[in-house]
Design an enzyme around this catalytic site. Structure first.
Site, mmCIF file in Angstrom:
data_model
loop_
_atom_site.group_PDB
_atom_site.id
_atom_site.type_symbol
_atom_site.label_atom_id
_atom_site.label_comp_id
_atom_site.label_asym_id
_atom_site.label_seq_id
_atom_site.Cartn_x
_atom_site.Cartn_y
_atom_site.Cartn_z
ATOM 1 N N ASP A 143 34.090 -7.135 -76.548
ATOM 2 C CA ASP A 143 34.115 -6.387 -75.298
ATOM 3 C C ASP A 143 35.068 -7.000 -74.278
ATOM 4 O O ASP A 143 34.997 -6.709 -73.108
ATOM 5 C CB ASP A 143 32.711 -6.285 -74.703
ATOM 6 C CG ASP A 143 32.197 -7.594 -74.156
ATOM 7 O OD1 ASP A 143 32.789 -8.643 -74.469
ATOM 8 O OD2 ASP A 143 31.212 -7.580 -73.409
ATOM 9 N N GLU A 144 35.979 -7.782 -74.686
ATOM 10 C CA GLU A 144 36.896 -8.483 -73.784
ATOM 11 C C GLU A 144 37.765 -7.509 -73.007
ATOM 12 O O GLU A 144 38.964 -7.439 -73.176
ATOM 13 C CB GLU A 144 37.774 -9.456 -74.584
ATOM 14 C CG GLU A 144 36.996 -10.480 -75.393
ATOM 15 C CD GLU A 144 36.236 -11.458 -74.509
ATOM 16 O OE1 GLU A 144 36.732 -11.800 -73.424
ATOM 17 O OE2 GLU A 144 35.141 -11.873 -74.925
#
Length: 189
Positions: A143-144
């Protein structure tokens, strides 16, 4: 704390570390001590809400959430879209919206996570409280800022479509002579 949801209802059990009950008790131990738990934020005046959120950020937030809150307030004051896709950014969104409810008009949740590892119940509660729904659904474990990046791309493409796309007449599209469009298009002359 801002949404009023019980911590036990949104924390996810994992195999490592403290239990949900232990984590909820830990949160209560510092939030309750500073009298931050407010049952109805809307009952507070604007200055009381601002003071309560600043106190909450001081006690329970990190520098990242404090800076994001300021960034979101600044972006919304310049009528810029704010796209978020995770719990940390969502916490800053909640703080900013509590300080200035008009910020909500500039907030777009881009992604929803189906994995508890991403604190999905907390993110869902943030979106529920804000009255918004994420528009991207994918099963990635990374989810960066991927969800926000994809969300910004969708907003950018939408803006190009609204502002730059030619009409059929401008693009000199011919009237359909056969197929499903035959007879349904008006003559462009």
């Amino acid at each position: 704390t801002i949404t009023g949801c019980a911590y036990e209802d949104i924390l996810v059990h994992n195999e490592y570390g403290p239990t949900v009950e232990q984590r909820a008790a830990h949160i209560h131990s510092f939030v309750d001590r500073f009298n931050i738990g407010v049952d109805d934020w809307s009952a507070l005046s604007e200055s009381e809400r601002r003071d309560a959120v600043l106190n909450l950020l001081h006690v329970a937030g990190g520098l990242d959430i404090a800076f994001l809150t300021a960034f979101i307030l600044g972006a919304a004051s310049h009528r810029m879209a704010v796209v978020f896709d995770n719990v940390v950014t969502g916490a800053a969104i909640l703080a900013a919206v509590t300080i200035d409810p008009l910020v909500k008009d500039y907030v777009f949740p881009s992604a929803v996570y189906d994995e508890p590892i991403h604190d999905e119940p907390i993110h869902k509660e943030q979106c529920r409280f804000l009255g918004v729904k994420p528009y991207l659904h994918y099963n990635l474990l990374i989810d960066e800022a991927l969800g926000s990046t994809m969300g910004l791309s969708i907003i950018d493409a939408s803006m190009h479509m609204l502002n730059d796309m030619k009409t059929f007449i401008e693009a000199e599209v011919s009237v359909a002579e056969d197929g499903a469009g035959k007879g349904r298009q008006k003559d462009k002359e």
